[in-house]
Design a protein around this motif. Structure first.
Motif, PDB file in Angstrom:
ATOM      1  N   PRO A  59      -5.273  -2.145  10.031  1.00 59.03           N
ATOM      2  CA  PRO A  59      -5.029  -1.998   8.602  1.00 59.03           C
ATOM      3  C   PRO A  59      -4.913  -0.510   8.270  1.00 59.03           C
ATOM      4  O   PRO A  59      -5.791   0.282   8.613  1.00 59.03           O
ATOM      5  CB  PRO A  59      -6.280  -2.614   7.961  1.00 59.03           C
ATOM      6  CG  PRO A  59      -7.347  -2.516   8.997  1.00 59.03           C
ATOM      7  CD  PRO A  59      -6.667  -2.516  10.333  1.00 59.03           C
ATOM      8  N   ALA A  60      -3.832  -0.132   7.628  1.00 56.41           N
ATOM      9  CA  ALA A  60      -3.603   1.279   7.288  1.00 56.41           C
ATOM     10  C   ALA A  60      -3.012   1.367   5.890  1.00 56.41           C
ATOM     11  O   ALA A  60      -2.113   2.158   5.626  1.00 56.41           O
ATOM     12  CB  ALA A  60      -2.667   1.908   8.313  1.00 56.41           C
ATOM     13  N   ALA A  61      -3.508   0.520   5.018  1.00 59.19           N
ATOM     14  CA  ALA A  61      -2.954   0.468   3.662  1.00 59.19           C
ATOM     15  C   ALA A  61      -3.873   1.144   2.654  1.00 59.19           C
ATOM     16  O   ALA A  61      -3.674   1.022   1.453  1.00 59.19           O
ATOM     17  CB  ALA A  61      -2.705  -0.986   3.263  1.00 59.19           C
ATOM     18  N   GLY A  62      -4.883   1.853   3.157  1.00 51.74           N
ATOM     19  CA  GLY A  62      -5.824   2.516   2.245  1.00 51.74           C
ATOM     20  C   GLY A  62      -5.243   3.821   1.721  1.00 51.74           C
ATOM     21  O   GLY A  62      -4.358   4.415   2.338  1.00 51.74           O
ATOM     22  N   LYS A  89      -5.026   9.899   4.550  1.00 52.32           N
ATOM     23  CA  LYS A  89      -5.523  10.631   5.723  1.00 52.32           C
ATOM     24  C   LYS A  89      -4.862  10.172   7.029  1.00 52.32           C
ATOM     25  O   LYS A  89      -4.738  10.958   7.969  1.00 52.32           O
ATOM     26  CB  LYS A  89      -7.043  10.498   5.827  1.00 52.32           C
ATOM     27  CG  LYS A  89      -7.515   9.068   6.012  1.00 52.32           C
ATOM     28  CD  LYS A  89      -9.024   8.941   5.919  1.00 52.32           C
ATOM     29  CE  LYS A  89      -9.416   7.467   5.966  1.00 52.32           C
ATOM     30  NZ  LYS A  89     -10.833   7.236   5.725  1.00 52.32           N
ATOM     31  N   GLY A 132      -2.979  -5.061   1.066  1.00 48.95           N
ATOM     32  CA  GLY A 132      -3.503  -5.481  -0.238  1.00 48.95           C
ATOM     33  C   GLY A 132      -4.430  -4.428  -0.813  1.00 48.95           C
ATOM     34  O   GLY A 132      -4.602  -3.359  -0.239  1.00 48.95           O
ATOM     35  N   PRO A 133      -5.045  -4.754  -1.959  1.00 49.29           N
ATOM     36  CA  PRO A 133      -5.913  -3.782  -2.635  1.00 49.29           C
ATOM     37  C   PRO A 133      -7.236  -3.498  -1.914  1.00 49.29           C
ATOM     38  O   PRO A 133      -7.873  -2.491  -2.191  1.00 49.29           O
ATOM     39  CB  PRO A 133      -6.172  -4.423  -3.999  1.00 49.29           C
ATOM     40  CG  PRO A 133      -5.812  -5.862  -3.849  1.00 49.29           C
ATOM     41  CD  PRO A 133      -4.822  -5.960  -2.737  1.00 49.29           C
ATOM     42  N   THR A 134      -7.663  -4.357  -1.028  1.00 47.76           N
ATOM     43  CA  THR A 134      -8.876  -4.074  -0.248  1.00 47.76           C
ATOM     44  C   THR A 134      -8.552  -4.217   1.233  1.00 47.76           C
ATOM     45  O   THR A 134      -7.551  -4.852   1.599  1.00 47.76           O
ATOM     46  CB  THR A 134     -10.019  -5.070  -0.551  1.00 47.76           C
ATOM     47  OG1 THR A 134      -9.584  -6.372  -0.119  1.00 47.76           O
ATOM     48  CG2 THR A 134     -10.371  -5.102  -2.024  1.00 47.76           C
ATOM     49  N   SER A 146      -5.860  -6.655   3.158  1.00 39.78           N
ATOM     50  CA  SER A 146      -4.827  -6.132   4.063  1.00 39.78           C
ATOM     51  C   SER A 146      -4.886  -6.860   5.413  1.00 39.78           C
ATOM     52  O   SER A 146      -3.859  -7.237   5.976  1.00 39.78           O
ATOM     53  CB  SER A 146      -5.019  -4.626   4.297  1.00 39.78           C
ATOM     54  OG  SER A 146      -4.844  -3.913   3.095  1.00 39.78           O
ATOM     55  N   ALA A 205      -7.349   2.409  11.146  1.00 37.44           N
ATOM     56  CA  ALA A 205      -6.365   3.450  11.445  1.00 37.44           C
ATOM     57  C   ALA A 205      -7.041   4.806  11.609  1.00 37.44           C
ATOM     58  O   ALA A 205      -6.634   5.638  12.419  1.00 37.44           O
ATOM     59  CB  ALA A 205      -5.343   3.519  10.317  1.00 37.44           C
ATOM     60  N   LYS A 218     -15.137   7.305  12.252  1.00 31.98           N
ATOM     61  CA  LYS A 218     -14.029   7.150  11.298  1.00 31.98           C
ATOM     62  C   LYS A 218     -13.820   8.457  10.550  1.00 31.98           C
ATOM     63  O   LYS A 218     -14.762   8.954   9.907  1.00 31.98           O
ATOM     64  CB  LYS A 218     -14.345   6.012  10.331  1.00 31.98           C
ATOM     65  CG  LYS A 218     -13.214   5.747   9.346  1.00 31.98           C
ATOM     66  CD  LYS A 218     -13.375   4.431   8.631  1.00 31.98           C
ATOM     67  CE  LYS A 218     -14.598   4.398   7.757  1.00 31.98           C
ATOM     68  NZ  LYS A 218     -14.670   3.187   6.939  1.00 31.98           N
TER      69      LYS A 218
END
Ligand code: C5P
Length: 229
Positions: A10-13, A24, A79-81, A85, A106, A209
């Motif tokens: 998941p890399a949608a943050g 980042k 998605g939003p969280t 995602s 990610a 992380k």
């Protein structure tokens, strides 16, 4: 029965804690975007058949970099969280219920191939699955609102959860379908919510992380040392 392993990143943050003009995962680190290191490590694990990255539909950075990672699959369904995602990515990649899915942040760009192989070796026959994690080395304090210690927690049995977190696709989808809930901050907590007990596999501190700008120097030092050595 042959087992299939799929890495889902998941890399949608937006990297709100990190700040900065781009998320980042796209910062330059050792000559590549931070997330390139993450994805290329997963792609070098022989047991992993597919590496899938989940981006936000609004992502305007990914296409401006060279990725050259063989077979990398890109899904723009974030998605939003984080949990949303992962759930959307899982639905889009259409796995078999029995496939193992290794969900990896990610921003954990110093993951090593050896750590992933250890996780796979220890969990491939496990009925539930599990995650890389580290026993808490320090004394743990709870703070009061004034920043003073209100108590000291016994550290026995406490672990810091890392990723990858490895579960069967069918069980993970079922666990994430349980709805949003603030306590679901990783895949393992969704699995726990349906009454299962993920196994803890000891990882290493290099797999941290990148969360704050001050973390970049350490990540760079680790990646450069590996490149040199
Ligand atoms: O924000 P945090 O560092 O905890 O995010 C962990 C991972 O989850 C990151 O790789 C981030 O890009 C991803 N994420 C996501 N969708 C969100 C929020 C976070 O894919 N809505």
């Amino acid at each position: 029965m042959t087992q299939r392993f799929i890495a889902l990143v998941p890399a949608a943050g937006s990297g709100a804690r990190f700040g900065g003009p781009s998320p980042k995962q796209y910062l330059q680190l050792s000559g590549r975007p931070l997330m390139w290191h993450t994805l290329s490590t997963l792609a070098r694990v022989p047991a992993i058949e597919r590496v899938v990255v989940v981006l936000s539909a609004q992502d305007e950075w990914f296409d401006s970099f060279e990725w050259d990672i063989d077979g990398l699959e890109v899904l723009r369904v974030g998605g939003p969280t984080r949990a949303e995602s992962v759930a959307a990515g899982l639905a889009a990649l259409n796995p078999q219920a029995n496939d193992w899915v290794l969900v990896h942040d990610a921003a954990r760009c110093c993951l090593s191939v050896a750590a992933v192989e250890k996780l796979i070796a220890e969990l491939a026959d496990d009925p539930v699955g599990g995650l890389l994690a580290l026993p808490v080395p320090d004394t743990v304090k709870r703070a009061d609102p004034a920043g003073r210690v209100s108590s000291t927690l016994p550290r026995t049995g406490l672990w810091l959860a890392q990723t990858p977190q490895m579960f069967r696709a069918g069980v993970l989808a079922e666990a994430l379908a349980g709805g949003q809930d603030e306590s679901i901050t990783d895949e393992a907590s969704a699995i726990e919510r349906i009454g299962l007990k993920p196994r803890l596999v000891e990882g290493d501190a290099a797999n941290f992380k990148v969360t704050w700008p001050r973390d970049l120097a350490l990540a760079r030092a680790i990646l450069d040392a590996r490149k040199g050595g």
